[in-house]
Write a protein that holds these residues in place. Sequence first.
Motif, PDB file in Angstrom:
ATOM      1  N   LEU A   1       3.684   3.166 -25.318  1.00 55.33           N
ATOM      2  CA  LEU A   1       4.073   3.289 -23.865  1.00 55.33           C
ATOM      3  C   LEU A   1       3.452   2.380 -23.061  1.00 55.33           C
ATOM      4  N   ALA A   2       4.027   1.751 -22.286  1.00 53.13           N
ATOM      5  CA  ALA A   2       3.539   0.935 -21.316  1.00 53.13           C
ATOM      6  C   ALA A   2       3.141   1.519 -19.815  1.00 53.13           C
ATOM      7  N   LEU A   3       2.862   0.717 -18.928  1.00 56.34           N
ATOM      8  CA  LEU A   3       2.703   1.238 -17.353  1.00 56.34           C
ATOM      9  C   LEU A   3       3.826   1.693 -16.919  1.00 56.34           C
ATOM     10  N   LEU A   4       4.804   1.113 -17.187  1.00 52.50           N
ATOM     11  CA  LEU A   4       6.372   1.189 -16.597  1.00 52.50           C
ATOM     12  C   LEU A   4       7.174   2.137 -17.319  1.00 52.50           C
ATOM     13  N   PRO A   5       7.743   2.946 -17.110  1.00 48.11           N
ATOM     14  CA  PRO A   5       8.031   3.584 -15.815  1.00 48.11           C
ATOM     15  C   PRO A   5       7.022   4.532 -15.396  1.00 48.11           C
ATOM     16  N   SER A   6       6.835   4.501 -14.110  1.00 46.52           N
ATOM     17  CA  SER A   6       5.600   5.551 -13.534  1.00 46.52           C
ATOM     18  C   SER A   6       5.776   5.261 -11.896  1.00 46.52           C
ATOM     19  N   PRO A   7       5.848   6.494 -11.437  1.00 49.99           N
ATOM     20  CA  PRO A   7       5.873   6.424  -9.919  1.00 49.99           C
ATOM     21  C   PRO A   7       4.688   6.047  -9.356  1.00 49.99           C
ATOM     22  N   LEU A   8       3.632   6.071  -9.951  1.00 52.55           N
ATOM     23  CA  LEU A   8       2.244   5.600  -9.829  1.00 52.55           C
ATOM     24  C   LEU A   8       1.932   4.005  -9.372  1.00 52.55           C
ATOM     25  N   ILE A   9       3.012   3.533  -9.901  1.00 53.85           N
ATOM     26  CA  ILE A   9       2.910   1.914  -9.771  1.00 53.85           C
ATOM     27  C   ILE A   9       3.272   1.530  -8.252  1.00 53.85           C
ATOM     28  N   SER A  10       4.270   2.280  -7.838  1.00 52.86           N
ATOM     29  CA  SER A  10       4.719   2.236  -6.337  1.00 52.86           C
ATOM     30  C   SER A  10       3.518   2.626  -5.614  1.00 52.86           C
ATOM     31  N   LYS A  11       2.644   3.660  -5.943  1.00 55.79           N
ATOM     32  CA  LYS A  11       1.541   4.114  -5.043  1.00 55.79           C
ATOM     33  C   LYS A  11       0.530   3.064  -5.085  1.00 55.79           C
ATOM     34  N   TRP A  12       0.421   2.276  -6.263  1.00 54.58           N
ATOM     35  CA  TRP A  12      -0.576   1.111  -6.399  1.00 54.58           C
ATOM     36  C   TRP A  12      -0.435  -0.009  -5.486  1.00 54.58           C
ATOM     37  N   ILE A  13       1.005  -0.317  -5.510  1.00 53.53           N
ATOM     38  CA  ILE A  13       1.414  -1.426  -4.608  1.00 53.53           C
ATOM     39  C   ILE A  13       1.206  -1.112  -2.912  1.00 53.53           C
ATOM     40  N   GLU A  14       1.690   0.555  -2.740  1.00 51.29           N
ATOM     41  CA  GLU A  14       1.348   0.772  -1.450  1.00 51.29           C
ATOM     42  C   GLU A  14      -0.250   0.700  -0.915  1.00 51.29           C
ATOM     43  N   LYS A  15      -1.017   1.088  -2.124  1.00 53.38           N
ATOM     44  CA  LYS A  15      -2.566   0.983  -1.675  1.00 53.38           C
ATOM     45  C   LYS A  15      -3.046  -0.492  -1.473  1.00 53.38           C
ATOM     46  N   GLN A  16      -2.403  -1.293  -2.244  1.00 50.91           N
ATOM     47  CA  GLN A  16      -2.736  -2.832  -2.052  1.00 50.91           C
ATOM     48  C   GLN A  16      -2.399  -3.237  -0.746  1.00 50.91           C
ATOM     49  N   ILE A  17      -1.330  -2.948  -0.208  1.00 49.75           N
ATOM     50  CA  ILE A  17      -0.784  -3.420   1.066  1.00 49.75           C
ATOM     51  C   ILE A  17      -1.526  -2.862   2.195  1.00 49.75           C
ATOM     52  N   ALA A  18      -1.767  -1.355   2.244  1.00 52.14           N
ATOM     53  CA  ALA A  18      -2.329  -0.816   3.100  1.00 52.14           C
ATOM     54  C   ALA A  18      -3.959  -1.272   3.240  1.00 52.14           C
ATOM     55  N   SER A  19      -4.451  -1.573   1.909  1.00 58.30           N
ATOM     56  CA  SER A  19      -5.781  -2.194   2.109  1.00 58.30           C
ATOM     57  C   SER A  19      -5.930  -3.350   2.697  1.00 58.30           C
ATOM     58  N   GLU A  20      -4.958  -4.376   2.818  1.00 61.69           N
ATOM     59  CA  GLU A  20      -4.859  -5.531   2.963  1.00 61.69           C
ATOM     60  C   GLU A  20      -4.760  -5.558   4.695  1.00 61.69           C
ATOM     61  N   ILE A  21      -3.853  -4.788   4.953  1.00 62.38           N
ATOM     62  CA  ILE A  21      -3.373  -4.433   6.298  1.00 62.38           C
ATOM     63  C   ILE A  21      -4.695  -4.035   7.009  1.00 62.38           C
ATOM     64  N   THR A  22      -5.510  -2.995   6.391  1.00 61.14           N
ATOM     65  CA  THR A  22      -6.663  -2.531   6.997  1.00 61.14           C
ATOM     66  C   THR A  22      -7.814  -3.944   7.052  1.00 61.14           C
TER      67      THR A  22
END
Length: 206
Positions: free
Chosen positions: A171-192
């Motif tokens: 089993l690979a990383l996808l599919p997983s809803p947490l991948i979207s969470k990771w992407i959102e975290k990366q974006i939020a961190s960069e904005i901050t």
Amino acid sequence: MTDIIVVPLFVSSGSTHIDEISYALGVIEEPALETDLERFEIQARIHFTSPIDDDPVIAEIIYAKIKPLSDSPSQEILLLVGHGSVEKGFHLKWRKGLELLAGRLKALGGYDEADVAMLLPDQVKRKMAWWAKKKPEHTVVVAPLFLSEGYFTNKVIPCRMEGFEYRYNGLALLPSPLISKWIEKQIASEITRRTGDETQWSKEQD
């Protein structure tokens, strides 16, 4: 458009593709390796975030995928397998990320040992043989560090482990809803970070 946040959905900073993309986007002046990619014509500022590496969110995903394979963690060895690289510098980045991520997985699952192996260079058989000799009474639980299932998870990894006893579901990383969470975290961190930089710059000008 003045600013573009770029999130590299790659499992390791050691990927040569990140080097190519960084060059094409103007993040770095020259690529470490020769590339066919040409510089893009971009007027906006590029904010390039980090790839997956040893992010704790990714560790949660992997652990959820391999948890059903485990029944006695104190008698098990986790082996995290990634694609890897033989290129100087890139290999070290791959190894560092894998080892840190394996450490997170060991803590999450309570495994007795945690180790890593790359397909490039081929380290899987050597690592399997090592643990079979060192702790023959233990079970090896193999976790693939790949974004999606396919040739490497279905064919290459099982082939490299042929002749050994292990537990593996591919089993690979996808599919997983947490991948979207990771992407959102990366974006939020960069904005901050960017907001903080602009605030500091404004104070310095005052």
